[in-house]
Design a protein around this motif. Sequence first.
Motif, PDB file in Angstrom:
ATOM      1  N   GLY A  92      -3.190 -16.147   1.989  1.00 17.53           N
ATOM      2  CA  GLY A  92      -2.801 -16.797   3.221  1.00 17.53           C
ATOM      3  C   GLY A  92      -1.754 -16.024   4.004  1.00 17.53           C
ATOM      4  O   GLY A  92      -1.220 -16.531   4.979  1.00 17.53           O
ATOM      5  N   MET A  93      -1.438 -14.831   3.606  1.00 19.08           N
ATOM      6  CA  MET A  93      -0.441 -14.025   4.316  1.00 19.08           C
ATOM      7  C   MET A  93      -1.168 -13.022   5.204  1.00 19.08           C
ATOM      8  O   MET A  93      -1.041 -11.815   5.054  1.00 19.08           O
ATOM      9  N   HIS A  94      -1.912 -13.529   6.165  1.00 20.91           N
ATOM     10  CA  HIS A  94      -2.729 -12.687   7.026  1.00 20.91           C
ATOM     11  C   HIS A  94      -1.858 -11.814   7.924  1.00 20.91           C
ATOM     12  O   HIS A  94      -0.846 -12.245   8.443  1.00 20.91           O
ATOM     13  N   GLY A  95      -2.275 -10.578   8.098  1.00 18.76           N
ATOM     14  CA  GLY A  95      -1.603  -9.677   9.020  1.00 18.76           C
ATOM     15  C   GLY A  95      -0.378  -8.986   8.462  1.00 18.76           C
ATOM     16  O   GLY A  95       0.346  -8.329   9.187  1.00 18.76           O
ATOM     17  N   MET A  96      -0.109  -9.137   7.191  1.00 15.89           N
ATOM     18  CA  MET A  96       1.084  -8.516   6.626  1.00 15.89           C
ATOM     19  C   MET A  96       0.952  -7.000   6.553  1.00 15.89           C
ATOM     20  O   MET A  96       1.936  -6.286   6.609  1.00 15.89           O
ATOM     21  N   GLY A  97      -0.251  -6.478   6.448  1.00 13.23           N
ATOM     22  CA  GLY A  97      -0.419  -5.041   6.350  1.00 13.23           C
ATOM     23  C   GLY A  97      -0.837  -4.402   7.662  1.00 13.23           C
ATOM     24  O   GLY A  97      -1.043  -3.203   7.747  1.00 13.23           O
ATOM     25  N   ALA A  98      -0.945  -5.195   8.726  1.00 16.27           N
ATOM     26  CA  ALA A  98      -1.401  -4.679  10.021  1.00 16.27           C
ATOM     27  C   ALA A  98      -0.283  -3.912  10.708  1.00 16.27           C
ATOM     28  O   ALA A  98       0.897  -4.101  10.436  1.00 16.27           O
ATOM     29  N   ALA A  99      -0.676  -3.043  11.628  1.00 18.24           N
ATOM     30  CA  ALA A  99       0.305  -2.279  12.399  1.00 18.24           C
ATOM     31  C   ALA A  99       1.042  -3.199  13.357  1.00 18.24           C
ATOM     32  O   ALA A  99       0.558  -4.257  13.738  1.00 18.24           O
ATOM     33  N   ALA A 100       2.227  -2.782  13.766  1.00 18.87           N
ATOM     34  CA  ALA A 100       3.030  -3.569  14.699  1.00 18.87           C
ATOM     35  C   ALA A 100       2.378  -3.563  16.072  1.00 18.87           C
ATOM     36  O   ALA A 100       1.725  -2.592  16.460  1.00 18.87           O
ATOM     37  N   PRO A 101       2.512  -4.657  16.839  1.00 16.90           N
ATOM     38  CA  PRO A 101       1.924  -4.691  18.178  1.00 16.90           C
ATOM     39  C   PRO A 101       2.590  -3.660  19.089  1.00 16.90           C
ATOM     40  O   PRO A 101       3.751  -3.318  18.918  1.00 16.90           O
ATOM     41  N   ARG A 102       1.805  -3.166  20.035  1.00 15.97           N
ATOM     42  CA  ARG A 102       2.341  -2.188  20.970  1.00 15.97           C
ATOM     43  C   ARG A 102       3.309  -2.867  21.935  1.00 15.97           C
ATOM     44  O   ARG A 102       3.086  -4.000  22.347  1.00 15.97           O
ATOM     45  N   PRO A 103       4.374  -2.183  22.326  1.00 22.19           N
ATOM     46  CA  PRO A 103       5.325  -2.786  23.258  1.00 22.19           C
ATOM     47  C   PRO A 103       4.699  -2.902  24.661  1.00 22.19           C
ATOM     48  O   PRO A 103       3.898  -2.085  25.080  1.00 22.19           O
ATOM     49  N   VAL A 104       5.084  -3.950  25.346  1.00 22.90           N
ATOM     50  CA  VAL A 104       4.578  -4.192  26.714  1.00 22.90           C
ATOM     51  C   VAL A 104       5.551  -3.555  27.689  1.00 22.90           C
ATOM     52  O   VAL A 104       6.741  -3.772  27.626  1.00 22.90           O
ATOM     53  N   PRO A 105       5.047  -2.696  28.623  1.00 21.56           N
ATOM     54  CA  PRO A 105       5.934  -2.082  29.610  1.00 21.56           C
ATOM     55  C   PRO A 105       6.561  -3.135  30.514  1.00 21.56           C
ATOM     56  O   PRO A 105       5.992  -4.186  30.770  1.00 21.56           O
ATOM     57  N   VAL A 106       7.767  -2.822  30.992  1.00 24.48           N
ATOM     58  CA  VAL A 106       8.491  -3.744  31.871  1.00 24.48           C
ATOM     59  C   VAL A 106       7.683  -3.924  33.155  1.00 24.48           C
ATOM     60  O   VAL A 106       7.232  -2.974  33.765  1.00 24.48           O
ATOM     61  N   GLY A 107       7.512  -5.172  33.584  1.00 26.62           N
ATOM     62  CA  GLY A 107       6.813  -5.477  34.820  1.00 26.62           C
ATOM     63  C   GLY A 107       5.311  -5.598  34.665  1.00 26.62           C
ATOM     64  O   GLY A 107       4.620  -5.964  35.605  1.00 26.62           O
ATOM     65  N   ALA A 108       4.748  -5.308  33.526  1.00 26.64           N
ATOM     66  CA  ALA A 108       3.301  -5.422  33.305  1.00 26.64           C
ATOM     67  C   ALA A 108       2.940  -6.863  33.041  1.00 26.64           C
ATOM     68  O   ALA A 108       3.716  -7.610  32.446  1.00 26.64           O
ATOM     69  N   PRO A 109       1.773  -7.296  33.516  1.00 27.73           N
ATOM     70  CA  PRO A 109       1.351  -8.697  33.265  1.00 27.73           C
ATOM     71  C   PRO A 109       1.045  -8.862  31.781  1.00 27.73           C
ATOM     72  O   PRO A 109       0.556  -7.977  31.104  1.00 27.73           O
ATOM     73  N   ARG A 110       1.317 -10.035  31.315  1.00 22.32           N
ATOM     74  CA  ARG A 110       1.080 -10.321  29.900  1.00 22.32           C
ATOM     75  C   ARG A 110      -0.213 -10.969  29.708  1.00 22.32           C
ATOM     76  O   ARG A 110      -0.898 -11.680  29.876  1.00 22.32           O
TER      77      ARG A 110
END
Length: 93
Positions: free
Chosen positions: A75-93
């Motif tokens: 049940g510990m999903h995503g523990m080995g996944a890479a970190a999410p990429r950072p969102v540039p300032v001012g970019a839509p989410r």
Amino acid sequence: MSSSSADRSRPPLRQAVTRLLPARSVIGFLGLLVVLGMLSYAAGTAVGPVAPGLHPAGGTRTGGSTPTDDGDMGGMHGMGAAAPRPVPVGAPR
């Protein structure tokens, strides 16, 4: 007979031994450490092992039984996944 000057200048054996020994407080402290060590050893022996199932990673167990699972915390999903990429300032989410 008179005693020589070398005999008079030599301190008695008891004074020489007293001068070489550490202070009474140091001897008392070391004695206290020994007593506390013996008490803690006796308490640990009486209680037994703290974690009987503990074994080294990748090592072999010395016990006769095998574990029912491999220690996976399901049940510990995503523990080995890479970190999410950072969102540039001012970019839509």
